[in-house]
Design a protein around this motif. Sequence first.
Motif, PDB file in Angstrom:
ATOM      1  N   ILE A 195      48.404  -4.711  24.822  1.00  0.00           N
ATOM      2  CA  ILE A 195      47.573  -4.165  25.902  1.00  0.00           C
ATOM      3  C   ILE A 195      46.876  -2.894  25.417  1.00  0.00           C
ATOM      4  CG2 ILE A 195      47.649  -3.083  28.175  1.00  0.00           C
ATOM      5  CD1 ILE A 195      49.695  -5.133  28.986  1.00  0.00           C
ATOM      6  N   SER A 225      39.324  -8.443  24.057  1.00  0.00           N
ATOM      7  CA  SER A 225      38.517  -8.255  25.254  1.00  0.00           C
ATOM      8  C   SER A 225      37.341  -7.322  24.953  1.00  0.00           C
ATOM      9  CB  SER A 225      39.449  -7.670  26.306  1.00  0.00           C
ATOM     10  OG  SER A 225      38.740  -7.089  27.325  1.00  0.00           O
ATOM     11  N   CYS A 238      43.919  -6.919  24.834  1.00  0.00           N
ATOM     12  CA  CYS A 238      43.254  -7.026  26.128  1.00  0.00           C
ATOM     13  C   CYS A 238      43.739  -5.989  27.128  1.00  0.00           C
ATOM     14  CB  CYS A 238      43.469  -8.430  26.670  1.00  0.00           C
ATOM     15  SG  CYS A 238      45.215  -8.828  26.820  1.00  0.00           S
ATOM     16  N   SER A 239      43.193  -6.076  28.352  1.00  0.00           N
ATOM     17  CA  SER A 239      43.583  -5.163  29.424  1.00  0.00           C
ATOM     18  C   SER A 239      44.834  -5.685  30.125  1.00  0.00           C
ATOM     19  CB  SER A 239      42.442  -5.048  30.435  1.00  0.00           C
ATOM     20  OG  SER A 239      42.270  -6.288  31.091  1.00  0.00           O
ATOM     21  N   THR A 240      45.444  -4.837  30.930  1.00  0.00           N
ATOM     22  CA  THR A 240      46.628  -5.223  31.708  1.00  0.00           C
ATOM     23  C   THR A 240      46.317  -6.456  32.552  1.00  0.00           C
ATOM     24  OG1 THR A 240      46.923  -2.849  31.933  1.00  0.00           O
ATOM     25  CG2 THR A 240      48.440  -4.232  33.176  1.00  0.00           C
ATOM     26  N   GLY A 260      44.762  -1.110  27.539  1.00  0.00           N
ATOM     27  CA  GLY A 260      44.654  -0.212  28.686  1.00  0.00           C
ATOM     28  C   GLY A 260      44.341  -1.039  29.911  1.00  0.00           C
ATOM     29  N   ASP A 261      44.180  -0.369  31.055  1.00  0.00           N
ATOM     30  CA  ASP A 261      43.782  -1.094  32.262  1.00  0.00           C
ATOM     31  C   ASP A 261      42.317  -1.490  32.129  1.00  0.00           C
ATOM     32  OD1 ASP A 261      46.288  -0.722  33.221  1.00  0.00           O
ATOM     33  OD2 ASP A 261      45.764   0.941  34.555  1.00  0.00           O
ATOM     34  N   ASP A 262      41.918  -2.467  32.939  1.00  0.00           N
ATOM     35  CA  ASP A 262      40.519  -2.901  32.966  1.00  0.00           C
ATOM     36  C   ASP A 262      39.608  -1.675  33.117  1.00  0.00           C
ATOM     37  OD1 ASP A 262      38.786  -4.937  32.790  1.00  0.00           O
ATOM     38  OD2 ASP A 262      38.842  -5.496  34.910  1.00  0.00           O
ATOM     39  N   HIS A 263      38.559  -1.582  32.309  1.00  0.00           N
ATOM     40  CA  HIS A 263      37.571  -0.497  32.372  1.00  0.00           C
ATOM     41  C   HIS A 263      38.105   0.893  32.009  1.00  0.00           C
ATOM     42  CE1 HIS A 263      34.982  -3.495  34.026  1.00  0.00           C
ATOM     43  NE2 HIS A 263      35.676  -3.594  35.154  1.00  0.00           N
ATOM     44  N   ASP A 264      39.377   1.018  31.621  1.00  0.00           N
ATOM     45  CA  ASP A 264      39.858   2.338  31.181  1.00  0.00           C
ATOM     46  C   ASP A 264      39.578   2.484  29.688  1.00  0.00           C
ATOM     47  OD1 ASP A 264      41.107   4.672  30.492  1.00  0.00           O
ATOM     48  OD2 ASP A 264      43.047   4.184  31.395  1.00  0.00           O
ATOM     49  N   PHE A 275      41.599   2.347  25.945  1.00  0.00           N
ATOM     50  CA  PHE A 275      41.207   1.421  24.862  1.00  0.00           C
ATOM     51  C   PHE A 275      40.986   2.210  23.560  1.00  0.00           C
ATOM     52  CE2 PHE A 275      39.620  -2.974  26.270  1.00  0.00           C
ATOM     53  CZ  PHE A 275      40.417  -3.022  27.403  1.00  0.00           C
TER      54      PHE A 275
END
Length: 336
Positions: free
Chosen positions: A277, A309, A263-265, A279-283, A287
């Motif tokens: 993890i 995710s 999933c994201s951070t 990556g960050d959300d939407h990065d 991913f």
Amino acid sequence: MKTKLLDSTQTEEAAEIILRGGLVAMPTETVYGLAADALRGESVAKIFAAKGRPADNPLIVHIWEPSQLDGLVRFVPEKARILSEKFWPGPLTMILPKADVIPDEVSAGLDTVAVRCPSHPVARELIRLSCPLAAPSANLSGSPSPTTLRHVISDMDGRIDAVLDGGDCEVGLESTVISLACDPPRLLRPGGITVEQLRAAIGDVEVDAAVTKPLAEGAAAASPGMKYKHYAPKAEVIIIDAKPQDFTAYVNERKAPGTAALCSTEEAAGLEVPFEILGDDHDMEAFAKHIFAALRRADENGWTTVYASCPDKSGVGLAVYNRMIRAAAFRIIELR
Ligand code: AMP
Ligand code: MG
């Protein structure tokens, strides 16, 4: 067979192995490739044996500079010329009518050939010193593609002549594959070069239905690789399409031994199960870079159920989605 470990300065030794008909795993900016002389059928055949790859799944031919394309295909349409000028060297593979020099082992009997000019300096140097190289990903067929030297060694040690070290792969997903043997051109596999970038360069590009959906039973795959089980860890992967807080809540409700998350951070923050993890959300670039390593670690950790995710389907996210949905055998839970 003893597999030699070569560092990135030993491209001459790697080239000699290739020219003697051997197999060398090489770094590229997408994933590690398993290379052989593309113009010698008996050398190419060894790739299929080392990987356990089905013989009807054709290979990509790698060239070190764009001008080498002309000798490998029957003709280069205007749109292919534009794409090669814009995106080569880089993570774009073009399918074109093949010239007679391409052996059947490479094209799997099709009358087209897939060609790419990678940007990784070690790959380019190896090709320059040897010849055009047929190279699929350097993993056992079916398992996640290798993005680090360690992944290659874990799958290929003892099965190939040498591995050339080039560090971790930058993009982390295999190249974008576009067919220019049809009009409009058709995206067969999304990758680091996005469909948005392709359309901006050459106009209309169709996206093959198999990019996001399972192939209908009995249907012929435009890209034979799409019909095989792919990228699959031993763990059962389930994709959750939800807002970050809903993802976390859904997974926590199902916490159990062996259950984990990719999933994201943001999603990881409240999780009560082990996670990787991406990556960050939407990065989606992050991913892309981490997904294959994370799938491999899921198995190393002995995880049995992995909630992942859902990637955004735009930009590079389409490529991440395409790989993840196959790793998940198309299991997806929609909570939006
Ligand atoms: P890999 O080498 O494992 O990264 O996969 C290469 C992908 O390109 C596979 O999905 C192949 O089926 C596809 N491919 C290679 N050559 C052709 C071709 N001539 N026509 C259609 N798809 C191809
Ligand atoms: Mg592969």
